[in-house]
Design an enzyme around this catalytic site. Structure first.
Site, PDB file in Angstrom:
ATOM      1  N   GLY A  11       0.711  -1.307  -0.022  1.00 46.30           N
ATOM      2  CA  GLY A  11      -0.062  -0.028  -0.312  1.00 46.30           C
ATOM      3  C   GLY A  11       0.976   1.332  -0.088  1.00 46.30           C
ATOM      4  CB  SER A  12       4.112   2.140  -0.939  1.00 46.68           C
ATOM      5  OG  SER A  12       4.252   1.666  -2.414  1.00 46.68           O
ATOM      6  CG  ASN A  13       1.784   3.020  -5.680  1.00 44.21           C
ATOM      7  OD1 ASN A  13       2.149   4.131  -6.136  1.00 44.21           O
ATOM      8  ND2 ASN A  13       2.308   1.823  -5.499  1.00 44.21           N
ATOM      9  CG  ASN A 110      -3.767  -1.336 -12.923  1.00 42.61           C
ATOM     10  OD1 ASN A 110      -3.928  -1.403 -11.834  1.00 42.61           O
ATOM     11  ND2 ASN A 110      -3.171  -1.647 -13.870  1.00 42.61           N
ATOM     12  CG  HIS A 112       1.217  -2.239 -15.499  1.00 46.21           C
ATOM     13  ND1 HIS A 112       1.139  -3.498 -14.741  1.00 46.21           N
ATOM     14  CD2 HIS A 112       1.669  -2.562 -16.817  1.00 46.21           C
ATOM     15  CE1 HIS A 112       1.871  -4.398 -15.537  1.00 46.21           C
ATOM     16  NE2 HIS A 112       2.175  -3.923 -16.848  1.00 46.21           N
ATOM     17  CD  GLU A 181       4.661   1.887  -8.964  1.00 41.29           C
ATOM     18  OE1 GLU A 181       5.009   1.408  -7.546  1.00 41.29           O
ATOM     19  OE2 GLU A 181       4.209   0.715  -9.621  1.00 41.29           O
TER      20      GLU A 181
HETATM   21  C1  GRF Z   1       3.236  -1.547  -7.456  1.00 41.21           C
HETATM   22  O1  GRF Z   1       4.483  -1.745  -7.919  1.00 41.21           O
HETATM   23  C2  GRF Z   1       2.068  -1.604  -8.735  1.00 41.21           C
HETATM   24  O2  GRF Z   1       2.371  -0.845  -9.678  1.00 41.21           O
HETATM   25  C3  GRF Z   1       1.923  -2.999  -8.681  1.00 41.21           C
HETATM   26  O3  GRF Z   1       1.992  -3.623  -7.387  1.00 41.21           O
HETATM   27  C4  GRF Z   1       2.820  -2.650  -6.657  1.00 41.21           C
HETATM   28  C5  GRF Z   1       2.025  -2.263  -5.415  1.00 41.21           C
HETATM   29  O4  GRF Z   1       2.945  -1.618  -4.588  1.00 41.21           O
HETATM   30  N1  GRF Z   1       0.708  -3.383  -9.240  1.00 41.21           N
HETATM   31  P1  GRF Z   1       2.183  -1.086  -3.237  1.00 41.21           P
HETATM   32  O5  GRF Z   1       1.245  -2.113  -2.654  1.00 41.21           O
HETATM   33  O6  GRF Z   1       1.372   0.223  -3.744  1.00 41.21           O
HETATM   34  O7  GRF Z   1       3.152  -0.481  -2.320  1.00 41.21           O
END
Ligand code: GRF
Length: 197
Positions: A11-13, A110, A112, A181
């Site tokens: 969940g870093s994003n 999404n 990616h 990202e």
């Molecule tokens: C990210 O690299 C995303 O692009 C891929 O999985 C990873 C998820 O990272 N689909 P996080 O869970 O958001 O840290």
């Protein structure tokens, strides 16, 4: 604006979106986080930010002899009830059904870790790195795209190229990709939320 986020991992994003909202870079709020894994650290990040969470485990459905379509239908119903303006797949690692995608057409995006039309599917970072080692590429990238039935192939919203440099380890490349990202996803969200007025 009401944002729903789907995760499966660290969940870093998700954290990048939470931070961007705090910094007022995104004009919206995350109304719910769904995780496909009970173990996802992203659930703790959501809870720390007082965001309601749900675990939607496909394994639980299978253990109850419920179909994958049932899983998709229930998830679509739960998300619909939240009346979202945007549904964000941020590290969501399950392929969603066409009916799910149809339910959220134009508001489902999404993230990616590859360039448009390049590597699709899981392990994209590793596959790009392996090709770099084989001398078959010197760059990869990140994109945020609209989700359509075909995996990782919807209309692109934002993308950024990332050079793979001599001496880079896989970890170095992962770090470079995640840094991009964490910048690109909030930008893409804000772009959609402001243009969809
Ligand atoms: C990210 O690299 C995303 O692009 C891929 O999985 C990873 C998820 O990272 N689909 P996080 O869970 O958001 O840290």
């Amino acid at each position: 604006k009401r944002i729903v986020v789907l995760i499966s991992g660290s969940g870093s994003n998700l954290q990048a979106i939470i931070d961007s909202i705090t910094e007022k870079k995104i004009s919206g709020q995350i109304v719910h986080v769904f995780s496909s894994k009970a173990s996802a650290y992203g659930l703790e990040r959501a809870q720390k930010a007082n965001i309601p969470t749900s675990i939607v485990s496909l394994k639980d459905y299978k253990d109850k002899n419920l179909s994958r379509e049932e899983f998709n239908k229930d998830l679509a119903r739960s998300v619909t009830l939240l009346n979202p303006d945007l549904v964000v797949l941020a590290g969501w690692m399950l392929i969603l059904s066409e009916s799910f995608v149809e339910s959220f057409k134009n508001i489902l995006i999404n993230l990616h870790p590859a360039l448009p039309g390049d590597i699709e599917g899981a392990n994209a970072i590793e596959r790009a790195y392996d090709e770099f080692i084989l001398g078959k590429r010197t760059k990869t990238g990140v994109m945020v795209h609209h989700v359509i039935a075909q995996v990782d192939r919807g209309e692109m919203i934002l993308s950024e190229e990332i050079p793979i440099e001599f001496g880079d380890s896989l970890k170095d490349l992962e770090n470079k990709i995640h840094a991009v990202e964490h910048k690109l996803l909030p930008l893409a969200i804000e772009k959609l939320l402001t243009q969809n007025n």
